[in-house]
Motif scaffolding. Structure first.
Motif, mmCIF file in Angstrom:
data_model
loop_
_atom_site.group_PDB
_atom_site.id
_atom_site.type_symbol
_atom_site.label_atom_id
_atom_site.label_comp_id
_atom_site.label_asym_id
_atom_site.label_seq_id
_atom_site.Cartn_x
_atom_site.Cartn_y
_atom_site.Cartn_z
ATOM 1 N N LEU A 82 0.834 -1.203 0.000
ATOM 2 C CA LEU A 82 0.000 0.000 0.000
ATOM 3 C C LEU A 82 0.869 1.254 0.000
ATOM 4 O O LEU A 82 1.790 1.377 0.804
ATOM 5 N N ARG A 83 0.556 2.177 -0.892
ATOM 6 C CA ARG A 83 1.238 3.467 -0.923
ATOM 7 C C ARG A 83 0.742 4.326 0.250
ATOM 8 O O ARG A 83 -0.296 4.036 0.838
ATOM 9 N N PRO A 84 1.457 5.399 0.591
ATOM 10 C CA PRO A 84 0.976 6.289 1.653
ATOM 11 C C PRO A 84 -0.446 6.775 1.363
ATOM 12 O O PRO A 84 -0.727 7.270 0.275
ATOM 13 N N GLY A 85 -1.341 6.582 2.329
ATOM 14 C CA GLY A 85 -2.724 7.005 2.186
ATOM 15 C C GLY A 85 -3.622 6.027 1.451
ATOM 16 O O GLY A 85 -4.850 6.173 1.464
ATOM 17 N N GLN A 86 -3.047 5.019 0.807
ATOM 18 C CA GLN A 86 -3.861 4.027 0.096
ATOM 19 C C GLN A 86 -4.420 3.026 1.106
ATOM 20 O O GLN A 86 -3.729 2.612 2.039
ATOM 21 N N SER A 87 -5.690 2.636 0.929
ATOM 22 C CA SER A 87 -6.357 1.749 1.880
ATOM 23 C C SER A 87 -6.875 0.493 1.210
ATOM 24 O O SER A 87 -7.109 0.468 -0.002
ATOM 25 N N ILE A 88 -7.064 -0.536 2.017
ATOM 26 C CA ILE A 88 -7.724 -1.760 1.580
ATOM 27 C C ILE A 88 -8.755 -2.116 2.647
ATOM 28 O O ILE A 88 -8.504 -1.971 3.845
ATOM 29 N N VAL A 89 -9.937 -2.530 2.200
ATOM 30 C CA VAL A 89 -11.014 -2.931 3.107
ATOM 31 C C VAL A 89 -10.994 -4.445 3.219
ATOM 32 O O VAL A 89 -11.002 -5.157 2.213
ATOM 33 N N VAL A 90 -10.927 -4.931 4.455
ATOM 34 C CA VAL A 90 -10.812 -6.360 4.738
ATOM 35 C C VAL A 90 -11.962 -6.763 5.649
ATOM 36 O O VAL A 90 -12.311 -6.031 6.582
ATOM 37 N N ASP A 91 -12.550 -7.920 5.393
ATOM 38 C CA ASP A 91 -13.580 -8.432 6.285
ATOM 39 C C ASP A 91 -12.984 -8.609 7.680
ATOM 40 O O ASP A 91 -11.813 -8.982 7.820
ATOM 41 N N THR A 92 -13.756 -8.338 8.737
ATOM 42 C CA THR A 92 -13.225 -8.418 10.095
ATOM 43 C C THR A 92 -12.721 -9.827 10.387
ATOM 44 O O THR A 92 -13.332 -10.819 10.027
ATOM 45 N N GLY A 93 -11.550 -9.883 11.017
ATOM 46 C CA GLY A 93 -10.943 -11.160 11.382
ATOM 47 C C GLY A 93 -10.055 -11.764 10.318
ATOM 48 O O GLY A 93 -9.470 -12.816 10.524
ATOM 49 N N TYR A 94 -9.916 -11.107 9.164
ATOM 50 C CA TYR A 94 -9.136 -11.677 8.065
ATOM 51 C C TYR A 94 -7.769 -11.036 7.882
ATOM 52 O O TYR A 94 -7.019 -11.443 7.008
ATOM 53 N N LEU A 95 -7.425 -10.046 8.682
ATOM 54 C CA LEU A 95 -6.109 -9.430 8.573
ATOM 55 C C LEU A 95 -5.085 -10.360 9.226
ATOM 56 O O LEU A 95 -5.195 -10.691 10.403
ATOM 57 N N ALA A 96 -4.080 -10.788 8.457
ATOM 58 C CA ALA A 96 -3.049 -11.690 8.980
ATOM 59 C C ALA A 96 -1.883 -10.912 9.557
ATOM 60 O O ALA A 96 -1.406 -11.209 10.659
ATOM 61 N N ALA A 97 -1.393 -9.925 8.825
ATOM 62 C CA ALA A 97 -0.233 -9.146 9.260
ATOM 63 C C ALA A 97 -0.166 -7.861 8.457
ATOM 64 O O ALA A 97 -0.725 -7.775 7.365
ATOM 65 N N MET A 98 0.541 -6.878 9.025
ATOM 66 C CA MET A 98 0.760 -5.621 8.327
ATOM 67 C C MET A 98 2.051 -5.013 8.840
ATOM 68 O O MET A 98 2.507 -5.323 9.947
ATOM 69 N N SER A 99 2.646 -4.147 8.049
ATOM 70 C CA SER A 99 3.802 -3.400 8.505
ATOM 71 C C SER A 99 3.376 -2.477 9.636
ATOM 72 O O SER A 99 2.242 -1.995 9.653
ATOM 73 N N ALA A 100 4.299 -2.198 10.554
ATOM 74 C CA ALA A 100 3.975 -1.304 11.664
ATOM 75 C C ALA A 100 3.685 0.110 11.188
ATOM 76 O O ALA A 100 3.065 0.889 11.908
ATOM 77 N N SER A 101 4.107 0.460 9.974
ATOM 78 C CA SER A 101 3.825 1.786 9.423
ATOM 79 C C SER A 101 2.363 1.937 9.002
ATOM 80 O O SER A 101 1.886 3.045 8.785
ATOM 81 N N CYS A 102 1.636 0.824 8.872
ATOM 82 C CA CYS A 102 0.219 0.870 8.498
ATOM 83 C C CYS A 102 -0.636 1.223 9.711
ATOM 84 O O CYS A 102 -0.227 1.035 10.851
ATOM 85 N N THR A 103 -1.825 1.727 9.437
ATOM 86 C CA THR A 103 -2.805 1.957 10.492
ATOM 87 C C THR A 103 -4.030 1.102 10.211
ATOM 88 O O THR A 103 -4.342 0.804 9.055
ATOM 89 N N MET A 104 -4.692 0.710 11.291
ATOM 90 C CA MET A 104 -5.881 -0.128 11.169
ATOM 91 C C MET A 104 -7.044 0.577 11.834
ATOM 92 O O MET A 104 -6.922 1.104 12.938
ATOM 93 N N ASP A 105 -8.190 0.603 11.159
ATOM 94 C CA ASP A 105 -9.392 1.220 11.698
ATOM 95 C C ASP A 105 -10.589 0.399 11.237
ATOM 96 O O ASP A 105 -10.421 -0.612 10.545
ATOM 97 N N ILE A 106 -11.769 0.820 11.624
ATOM 98 C CA ILE A 106 -12.984 0.142 11.178
ATOM 99 C C ILE A 106 -13.836 1.112 10.378
ATOM 100 O O ILE A 106 -13.704 2.325 10.488
#
Length: 200
Positions: A152-176
């Protein structure tokens, strides 16, 4: 250190160690080894870190496996899915779902990661406590089911069904994000919320 993945949907990572190289895993993590490999049990960071690992769903104690000669050691996934390798350098960290940590080279640190946003912790599907891998070295995480990776580029987002996120870089943010429309909530099968991960 060289490694290979085998096993299809129930994978194992098989690692060739040079003399003096050390792997860490939770207690009982090794599946097999060949050659002279010393095993040492430790809290790896003291009582506070051990209790933190327990809250993440890992064991209180960690095992250190050190090769005394050229040796082979293997760690297997405990459920169908995939093993993912990540090289960590200074300042790099990854955030993983609970129970994701499989093993790592000595120098990688496993710690707790707390969701900073109340909504993400309550409704994001991963809970408030996740795993953080940082330090220097190679980490192996186990992911249940199939995994697809996105950069993901800076500011680019992906929508994931709840419970399906496996891992992300610490630079990413997670919200609902709320699912819009009563019909979508009641009959869409996605529930009330989706998880949104934003880069970089």
């Amino acid at each position: 250190m060289q490694y290979r993945m085998e096993g299809g949907s129930l994978p194992a990572v098989i690692i060739n160690l040079n003399p003096g190289e050390t792997m860490i895993s939770e207690a009982g993590g090794r599946t097999w080894s060949r050659g002279a490999v010393d095993s040492t049990v430790t809290t790896l960071g003291g009582a506070g870190k051990a209790l933190g690992r327990m809250l993440m769903g890992e064991s209180l104690f960690m095992n250190l496996y050190t090769a005394q000669e050229p040796a082979e050691i293997a760690f297997s996934s405990s459920f169908p899915g995939r093993i993912v390798a990540r090289e960590l350098g200074p300042g790099q960290s990854i955030i993983c779902q609970k129970h994701a940590f499989l093993c790592a080279t000595y120098g990688v640190e496993l710690s707790m990661f707390f969701q900073k946003k109340l909504g993400a912790g309550l409704f994001g599907g991963e809970g408030f406590i996740m795993q953080k891998l940082s330090g220097f070295g190679k980490a192996f995480i186990e992911i249940d089911g199939h995994a697809v990776e996105y950069d993901l580029r800076p500011g680019q987002s992906i929508v994931v069904d709840t419970g399906y996120l496996a891992a992300m870089s610490a630079s990413c943010t997670m919200d609902i994000q709320s699912v819009r429309g009563v019909k979508n909530v009641l009959f869409g099968g996605e529930g009330f919320f989706n998880t949104v991960v934003t880069g970089p």
